[in-house]
Motif scaffolding. Structure first.
Motif, PDB file in Angstrom:
ATOM      1  N   UNK A 226       0.819  -1.208   0.000  1.00 58.29           N
ATOM      2  CA  UNK A 226       0.000   0.000   0.000  1.00 58.29           C
ATOM      3  C   UNK A 226       0.856   1.263   0.000  1.00 58.29           C
ATOM      4  N   UNK A 227       1.858   1.314   0.887  1.00 59.65           N
ATOM      5  CA  UNK A 227       2.627   2.557   1.056  1.00 59.65           C
ATOM      6  C   UNK A 227       3.847   2.632   0.147  1.00 59.65           C
ATOM      7  N   UNK A 228       4.296   1.504  -0.378  1.00 57.28           N
ATOM      8  CA  UNK A 228       5.424   1.493  -1.298  1.00 57.28           C
ATOM      9  C   UNK A 228       6.628   2.286  -0.765  1.00 57.28           C
ATOM     10  N   UNK A 229       6.898   2.129   0.535  1.00 55.34           N
ATOM     11  CA  UNK A 229       8.023   2.820   1.171  1.00 55.34           C
ATOM     12  C   UNK A 229       8.554   1.930   2.290  1.00 55.34           C
ATOM     13  N   UNK A 230       9.775   1.404   2.148  1.00 53.85           N
ATOM     14  CA  UNK A 230      10.303   0.510   3.183  1.00 53.85           C
ATOM     15  C   UNK A 230      10.613   1.206   4.499  1.00 53.85           C
ATOM     16  N   UNK A 231      10.693   2.553   4.476  1.00 55.92           N
ATOM     17  CA  UNK A 231      11.067   3.299   5.678  1.00 55.92           C
ATOM     18  C   UNK A 231       9.879   3.994   6.348  1.00 55.92           C
ATOM     19  N   UNK A 232       8.668   3.690   5.914  1.00 59.52           N
ATOM     20  CA  UNK A 232       7.503   4.352   6.492  1.00 59.52           C
ATOM     21  C   UNK A 232       7.377   4.003   7.978  1.00 59.52           C
ATOM     22  N   UNK A 233       7.039   5.009   8.797  1.00 57.84           N
ATOM     23  CA  UNK A 233       6.908   4.814  10.239  1.00 57.84           C
ATOM     24  C   UNK A 233       5.437   4.866  10.645  1.00 57.84           C
ATOM     25  N   UNK A 234       5.170   4.439  11.871  1.00 63.01           N
ATOM     26  CA  UNK A 234       3.805   4.482  12.383  1.00 63.01           C
ATOM     27  C   UNK A 234       3.302   5.924  12.424  1.00 63.01           C
ATOM     28  N   UNK A 235       4.172   6.857  12.816  1.00 64.50           N
ATOM     29  CA  UNK A 235       3.772   8.268  12.877  1.00 64.50           C
ATOM     30  C   UNK A 235       3.407   8.788  11.495  1.00 64.50           C
ATOM     31  N   UNK A 236       4.165   8.396  10.470  1.00 64.85           N
ATOM     32  CA  UNK A 236       3.848   8.829   9.110  1.00 64.85           C
ATOM     33  C   UNK A 236       2.525   8.240   8.639  1.00 64.85           C
ATOM     34  N   UNK A 238      -0.099   7.442  10.532  1.00 64.70           N
ATOM     35  CA  UNK A 238      -1.255   8.024  11.226  1.00 64.70           C
ATOM     36  C   UNK A 238      -1.221   9.552  11.295  1.00 64.70           C
ATOM     37  N   UNK A 239      -0.122  10.171  10.903  1.00 66.91           N
ATOM     38  CA  UNK A 239      -0.109  11.614  10.726  1.00 66.91           C
ATOM     39  C   UNK A 239       0.388  12.439  11.890  1.00 66.91           C
ATOM     40  N   UNK A 240       0.155  12.013  13.112  1.00 66.93           N
ATOM     41  CA  UNK A 240       0.586  12.799  14.268  1.00 66.93           C
ATOM     42  C   UNK A 240       0.705  11.887  15.481  1.00 66.93           C
ATOM     43  N   UNK A 241       1.432  12.368  16.495  1.00 70.60           N
ATOM     44  CA  UNK A 241       1.623  11.571  17.703  1.00 70.60           C
ATOM     45  C   UNK A 241       0.313  11.256  18.415  1.00 70.60           C
ATOM     46  N   UNK A 242      -0.614  12.218  18.572  1.00 71.11           N
ATOM     47  CA  UNK A 242      -1.890  11.866  19.212  1.00 71.11           C
ATOM     48  C   UNK A 242      -2.631  10.744  18.484  1.00 71.11           C
ATOM     49  N   UNK A 243      -2.598  10.788  17.154  1.00 75.28           N
ATOM     50  CA  UNK A 243      -3.259   9.725  16.383  1.00 75.28           C
ATOM     51  C   UNK A 243      -2.557   8.390  16.577  1.00 75.28           C
ATOM     52  N   UNK A 244      -1.225   8.427  16.685  1.00 80.41           N
ATOM     53  CA  UNK A 244      -0.471   7.201  16.936  1.00 80.41           C
ATOM     54  C   UNK A 244      -0.869   6.601  18.286  1.00 80.41           C
ATOM     55  N   UNK A 245      -0.924   7.455  19.308  1.00 78.65           N
ATOM     56  CA  UNK A 245      -1.281   6.975  20.646  1.00 78.65           C
ATOM     57  C   UNK A 245      -2.709   6.435  20.670  1.00 78.65           C
ATOM     58  N   UNK A 246      -3.595   7.051  19.913  1.00 81.64           N
ATOM     59  CA  UNK A 246      -4.960   6.534  19.814  1.00 81.64           C
ATOM     60  C   UNK A 246      -4.965   5.163  19.137  1.00 81.64           C
TER      61      UNK A 246
END
Length: 272
Positions: A226-236, A238-246
């Motif tokens: 889907x993301x076609x990026x081997x370095x994609x992070x959870x923050x990337x 979900x967009x922001x730290x609050x969304x990650x924590x959710x």
């Protein structure tokens, strides 16, 4: 040496055999690529890695089944453990985001190690984007690894010290994490190894672990596609730290009840 004292060395030997098969097959494939391309290459390309994984996983499965290092039986499946398999699948879904995010919080490695990590991630990404990648990474690899680390290594450790089951499960999880040969991937397989070891100890079957392992690898495969990026992070993602924590909190609301259901539904198994 006393037969009982040989058991921990036997468990380690199973893992060494697994790694040796992988290394020998990879070097043969690498030599073949060098001869075909008529130039020096440091590691097989994505197609070469697919050939490597297909070959060494099939060899591993065949060897461990033939030598009965992993005893195979239909006893667990004949008990119709569909609820256990369902909750193993749900637990895998719930554990992915918290585990990956925890790994992302770890300190960065040195430049040389970080370069190896990035090369490994890039290779796995390329493998997931070629034909046959799903079958190898999500189907064959889980079967081979569960046969080695739970069906052979952990089974032997539990036979050695059944009264110290959690210590034996932890030792098998450490072997599982170390065998990935990637310091950045230590925490995730260690945690998975503990859970898979617990499921094996309760059921004496590798089937729940295969389902969990398949689900975990399938999610990683789908995200790579889907993301076609081997370095994609959870923050990337979900967009922001609050969304990650959710997302982490929501995942735990899936994972923890699934663990409880597994605890209720997994009956103490007998040796296969």
């Amino acid at each position: 040496m006393n037969c009982e004292l040989k058991k921990p060395f036997t468990a380690v030997a199973y893992v060494i055999i697994f790694l040796c098969i992988q290394t020998v097959v990879m070097n043969i494939v690498l030599l073949g690529e060098r001869l075909l391309l008529d130039r020096d290459v440091a590691q097989p390309d994505a197609i070469g890695m697919i050939i490597t994984m297909v070959t060494f996983t099939l060899l591993t499965i065949g060897l461990f089944a033939w030598r009965k290092w992993t005893p195979l039986s239909r006893r667990f499946i004949l008990s119709r453990p569909w609820a256990v398999l369902f909750w193993a699948f749900i637990a895998s879904i719930g554990a992915i985001i918290p585990s990956v995010y925890l790994q992302e919080l770890l300190p960065e490695w040195s430049d040389s190690i970080q370069q190896d990590i990035e090369q490994t991630a890039q290779m796995m990404f390329e493998m997931m984007n070629v034909r046959g990648g799903y079958a190898v990474i999500c189907l064959l690899a889980p079967i081979a690894e569960e046969m080695v680390f739970r069906g052979a290594a952990l089974r032997t450790l539990l036979a050695w010290k059944p009264e110290h089951r959690w210590l034996m499960i932890t030792l098998s999880a450490l072997l599982f994490a170390l065998a990935h040969l990637n310091p950045a991937q230590f925490i995730h397989p260690l945690l998975i190894g503990l859970l898979l070891g617990w499921m094996y100890e309760r059921t004496r079957s590798i089937v729940p672990g295969i389902i969990y392992h398949w689900s975990n690898n399938t999610v990683a495969y789908l995200l790579a596609r889907i993301y076609q990026d081997p370095d994609v992070t959870v923050t990337q993602v979900f967009g922001s730290l609050p969304h990650v924590l959710m997302a982490v909190g929501f995942s735990l609301l899936i994972f923890l009840p699934a663990l409880y259901q597994l605890h209720l539904r997994m009956k103490q198994g007998v040796e296969e």
